[in-house]
Enzyme design. Structure first.
Site, PDB file in Angstrom:
ATOM      1  N   SER A 151      67.918 -17.446  74.292  1.00  0.00           N
ATOM      2  CA  SER A 151      68.415 -16.386  73.408  1.00  0.00           C
ATOM      3  C   SER A 151      68.620 -16.946  72.007  1.00  0.00           C
ATOM      4  O   SER A 151      69.399 -17.898  71.820  1.00  0.00           O
ATOM      5  CB  SER A 151      69.756 -15.860  73.923  1.00  0.00           C
ATOM      6  OG  SER A 151      70.465 -15.267  72.857  1.00  0.00           O
ATOM      7  N   HIS A 173      64.131 -14.671  73.737  1.00  0.00           N
ATOM      8  CA  HIS A 173      65.061 -13.542  73.980  1.00  0.00           C
ATOM      9  C   HIS A 173      65.732 -13.218  72.655  1.00  0.00           C
ATOM     10  O   HIS A 173      66.402 -14.059  72.046  1.00  0.00           O
ATOM     11  CB  HIS A 173      66.100 -13.919  75.033  1.00  0.00           C
ATOM     12  CG  HIS A 173      67.011 -12.789  75.449  1.00  0.00           C
ATOM     13  ND1 HIS A 173      66.602 -11.767  76.272  1.00  0.00           N
ATOM     14  CD2 HIS A 173      68.304 -12.532  75.112  1.00  0.00           C
ATOM     15  CE1 HIS A 173      67.615 -10.928  76.445  1.00  0.00           C
ATOM     16  NE2 HIS A 173      68.654 -11.361  75.757  1.00  0.00           N
ATOM     17  N   ASP A 214      68.285 -11.059  70.726  1.00  0.00           N
ATOM     18  CA  ASP A 214      69.473 -10.199  70.898  1.00  0.00           C
ATOM     19  C   ASP A 214      69.776  -9.387  69.646  1.00  0.00           C
ATOM     20  O   ASP A 214      70.082  -9.950  68.598  1.00  0.00           O
ATOM     21  CB  ASP A 214      70.699 -11.079  71.216  1.00  0.00           C
ATOM     22  CG  ASP A 214      70.726 -11.507  72.661  1.00  0.00           C
ATOM     23  OD1 ASP A 214      71.048 -12.686  72.926  1.00  0.00           O
ATOM     24  OD2 ASP A 214      70.430 -10.670  73.537  1.00  0.00           O
ATOM     25  N   MET A 245      72.203  -6.711  67.885  1.00  0.00           N
ATOM     26  CA  MET A 245      73.542  -6.122  67.980  1.00  0.00           C
ATOM     27  C   MET A 245      73.850  -5.379  66.689  1.00  0.00           C
ATOM     28  O   MET A 245      73.543  -5.868  65.602  1.00  0.00           O
ATOM     29  CB  MET A 245      74.576  -7.230  68.200  1.00  0.00           C
ATOM     30  CG  MET A 245      74.319  -8.049  69.460  1.00  0.00           C
ATOM     31  SD  MET A 245      75.554  -9.362  69.659  1.00  0.00           S
ATOM     32  CE  MET A 245      74.839 -10.257  71.048  1.00  0.00           C
ATOM     33  N   HIS A 271      66.323  -7.451  73.309  1.00  0.00           N
ATOM     34  CA  HIS A 271      67.458  -6.885  74.045  1.00  0.00           C
ATOM     35  C   HIS A 271      68.279  -6.063  73.055  1.00  0.00           C
ATOM     36  O   HIS A 271      68.999  -6.629  72.221  1.00  0.00           O
ATOM     37  CB  HIS A 271      68.286  -8.049  74.643  1.00  0.00           C
ATOM     38  CG  HIS A 271      69.524  -7.589  75.335  1.00  0.00           C
ATOM     39  ND1 HIS A 271      70.519  -8.472  75.696  1.00  0.00           N
ATOM     40  CD2 HIS A 271      69.951  -6.366  75.718  1.00  0.00           C
ATOM     41  CE1 HIS A 271      71.501  -7.810  76.294  1.00  0.00           C
ATOM     42  NE2 HIS A 271      71.172  -6.525  76.306  1.00  0.00           N
ATOM     43  N   MET A 317      71.219  -4.082  71.972  1.00  0.00           N
ATOM     44  CA  MET A 317      72.622  -3.716  72.205  1.00  0.00           C
ATOM     45  C   MET A 317      73.039  -2.852  71.022  1.00  0.00           C
ATOM     46  O   MET A 317      73.790  -3.281  70.128  1.00  0.00           O
ATOM     47  CB  MET A 317      73.479  -4.986  72.328  1.00  0.00           C
ATOM     48  CG  MET A 317      73.193  -5.747  73.616  1.00  0.00           C
ATOM     49  SD  MET A 317      73.723  -7.462  73.576  1.00  0.00           S
ATOM     50  CE  MET A 317      72.284  -8.196  72.779  1.00  0.00           C
ATOM     51  N   MET A 367      73.402  -8.056  83.041  1.00  0.00           N
ATOM     52  CA  MET A 367      74.294  -8.835  82.181  1.00  0.00           C
ATOM     53  C   MET A 367      75.290  -9.590  83.054  1.00  0.00           C
ATOM     54  O   MET A 367      75.977  -8.971  83.882  1.00  0.00           O
ATOM     55  CB  MET A 367      75.058  -7.902  81.230  1.00  0.00           C
ATOM     56  CG  MET A 367      74.223  -7.237  80.151  1.00  0.00           C
ATOM     57  SD  MET A 367      73.412  -8.396  79.065  1.00  0.00           S
ATOM     58  CE  MET A 367      74.814  -9.181  78.284  1.00  0.00           C
ATOM     59  N   GLY A 395      77.690  -8.977  73.593  1.00  0.00           N
ATOM     60  CA  GLY A 395      78.229  -9.098  72.238  1.00  0.00           C
ATOM     61  C   GLY A 395      78.275 -10.512  71.711  1.00  0.00           C
ATOM     62  O   GLY A 395      78.209 -10.716  70.503  1.00  0.00           O
ATOM     63  N   GLY A 403      77.414 -15.007  72.460  1.00  0.00           N
ATOM     64  CA  GLY A 403      76.907 -16.110  73.266  1.00  0.00           C
ATOM     65  C   GLY A 403      78.071 -16.996  73.671  1.00  0.00           C
ATOM     66  O   GLY A 403      79.206 -16.794  73.228  1.00  0.00           O
ATOM     67  N   GLY A 404      77.783 -17.966  74.550  1.00  0.00           N
ATOM     68  CA  GLY A 404      78.793 -18.970  74.893  1.00  0.00           C
ATOM     69  C   GLY A 404      79.897 -18.495  75.823  1.00  0.00           C
ATOM     70  O   GLY A 404      80.919 -19.169  75.965  1.00  0.00           O
ATOM     71  N   ASP A 453      71.323 -12.446  82.328  1.00  0.00           N
ATOM     72  CA  ASP A 453      71.535 -12.707  80.908  1.00  0.00           C
ATOM     73  C   ASP A 453      73.023 -12.923  80.606  1.00  0.00           C
ATOM     74  O   ASP A 453      73.808 -11.991  80.638  1.00  0.00           O
ATOM     75  CB  ASP A 453      71.015 -11.511  80.101  1.00  0.00           C
ATOM     76  CG  ASP A 453      71.167 -11.721  78.599  1.00  0.00           C
ATOM     77  OD1 ASP A 453      70.898 -10.776  77.846  1.00  0.00           O
ATOM     78  OD2 ASP A 453      71.553 -12.830  78.181  1.00  0.00           O
ATOM     79  N   GLY A 454      73.374 -14.198  80.332  1.00  0.00           N
ATOM     80  CA  GLY A 454      74.751 -14.479  79.905  1.00  0.00           C
ATOM     81  C   GLY A 454      75.393 -15.561  80.752  1.00  0.00           C
ATOM     82  O   GLY A 454      75.542 -15.376  81.963  1.00  0.00           O
ATOM     83  N   GLY A 455      75.768 -16.657  80.093  1.00  0.00           N
ATOM     84  CA  GLY A 455      76.495 -17.719  80.810  1.00  0.00           C
ATOM     85  C   GLY A 455      75.642 -18.512  81.779  1.00  0.00           C
ATOM     86  O   GLY A 455      76.167 -19.189  82.663  1.00  0.00           O
ATOM     87  N   GLY A 472      71.298 -19.023  76.073  1.00  0.00           N
ATOM     88  CA  GLY A 472      71.410 -19.229  74.622  1.00  0.00           C
ATOM     89  C   GLY A 472      72.076 -20.567  74.343  1.00  0.00           C
ATOM     90  O   GLY A 472      71.418 -21.559  74.017  1.00  0.00           O
ATOM     91  N   SER A 473      73.385 -20.592  74.535  1.00  0.00           N
ATOM     92  CA  SER A 473      74.142 -21.808  74.186  1.00  0.00           C
ATOM     93  C   SER A 473      73.720 -23.004  75.046  1.00  0.00           C
ATOM     94  O   SER A 473      73.679 -24.142  74.560  1.00  0.00           O
ATOM     95  CB  SER A 473      75.649 -21.552  74.343  1.00  0.00           C
ATOM     96  OG  SER A 473      75.909 -20.918  75.593  1.00  0.00           O
TER      97      SER A 473
HETATM   98  C1  DX5 Z   1      75.052 -11.412  74.993  1.00  0.00           C
HETATM   99  C2  DX5 Z   1      73.535 -11.585  74.913  1.00  0.00           C
HETATM  100  C3  DX5 Z   1      73.072 -12.804  75.668  1.00  0.00           C
HETATM  101  C4  DX5 Z   1      73.673 -14.102  75.097  1.00  0.00           C
HETATM  102  C5  DX5 Z   1      73.365 -15.254  76.027  1.00  0.00           C
HETATM  103  O1  DX5 Z   1      75.390 -10.119  74.570  1.00  0.00           O
HETATM  104  O2  DX5 Z   1      72.867 -10.477  75.446  1.00  0.00           O
HETATM  105  O3  DX5 Z   1      71.644 -12.869  75.603  1.00  0.00           O
HETATM  106  O4  DX5 Z   1      73.128 -14.369  73.832  1.00  0.00           O
HETATM  107  O5  DX5 Z   1      74.004 -16.391  75.483  1.00  0.00           O
HETATM  108  P1  DX5 Z   1      74.647 -17.493  76.445  1.00  0.00           P
HETATM  109  O6  DX5 Z   1      73.495 -18.027  77.277  1.00  0.00           O
HETATM  110  O7  DX5 Z   1      75.214 -18.512  75.496  1.00  0.00           O
HETATM  111  O8  DX5 Z   1      75.664 -16.795  77.288  1.00  0.00           O
HETATM  112 ZN    ZN Z   2      70.673 -10.722  75.670  1.00  0.00          ZN
END
Ligand code: DX5
Ligand code: ZN
Length: 223
Positions: A10, A35, A37, A39, A69, A71, A140, A145, A147-148, A178-180, A200-201
């Site tokens: 991401s 990916h 994102d 927002m 993605h 949002m 999700m 909203g 990352g991390g 997607d996420g964590g 992402g992170s």
């Molecule tokens: C959150 C995003 C995710 C996020 C993932 O709203 O949709 O794609 O960036 O980041 P990590 O992998 O750091 O949770």
């Molecule tokens: Zn995402």
């Protein structure tokens, strides 16, 4: 039937001061998709990047699939902009579209592959009349909203259920988490039935993209 493992970093966690270089490096290090994102500080309390950045990445020479993605709310106008900017897949949140079926049709009409993004508390009923029209379900594993954040464990139960639904449909639909997602938890998501992983992170925050991505792929394959 699970499809081939896809690792989609991401860019939310990338270095925005040198985004093109960072994306090139992560793809050279073995990532499969980008990916992206989006927002809008309306559907989620954060603001990121628009279609012009997707277009800039294509102009920079990025040829890998860009997995957008959204949002955002409303959705449809940005579907058009991202399709024109070179998106490959476009996922959106059903709560953000007045007419979910029409938005899915619009994504496909514009030549992109449609995905539906379900938040941790969104019921799977949203897939009842849409699953057959999708190329991907995005589950999700954090609240959208930022990352991390930490992976929400109950989502593994949703992954299992959606895997059963996809297999019962007999269609080639990707199951994305997607996420964590981290090196040390990706096997759990893969074991539950996911085949497409956003990180992402875990990736952009690591010292060695190639090592991180290859360890993620190896752990996903062992599941
Ligand atoms: C959150 C995003 C995710 C996020 C993932 O709203 O949709 O794609 O960036 O980041 P990590 O992998 O750091 O949770
Ligand atoms: Zn995402």
């Amino acid at each position: 039937m699970k499809q081939s493992t896809i690792i989609a970093p991401s860019i939310l966690s990338a270095d925005f001061a040198r985004l093109g270089r960072d994306v090139t490096e992560v793809l050279e290090a073995g990532a499969d998709w980008v990916h992206f994102d989006v927002m809008d500080n309306h559907y989620v309390p954060n603001l990121t990047i628009g279609a012009m950045v997707c277009k800039a990445l294509r102009k920079h020479g990025i040829e890998a699939p860009i997995d957008v993605h959204l949002m955002v709310e409303p959705v449809d106008e940005l579907v058009v902009q991202f399709a024109q900017a070179g998106a490959s897949l476009i996922s959106f949140h059903p709560e953000a579209s007045r007419h979910v079926d029409r938005t899915i049709q619009l994504i496909r009409e514009l030549g992109c592959r449609p995905g539906l993004a379900l938040n941790p508390s969104t019921p799977l009923g949203q897939l009842h009349w849409t699953l057959e029209k999708l190329d991907m379900v995005l589950l999700m594993s954090v609240n959208p909203g930022f990352g991390g954040q930490s992976f929400i464990p109950h989502v593994l139960e949703k992954v299992q259920k959606v895997r059963e639904m996809i297999d019962a449909s007999g269609r080639d639909i990707r199951l994305q988490v997607d996420g964590g997602v981290k090196i040390d938890n990706i096997a759990k998501s893969a074991g539950a039935g996911a085949d497409t992983f956003v990180a992402g992170s875990a990736i952009f925050g690591s010292q060695d993209y190639r090592d991180t991505i290859s360890r993620m792929k190896a752990n996903a394959a062992t599941a």
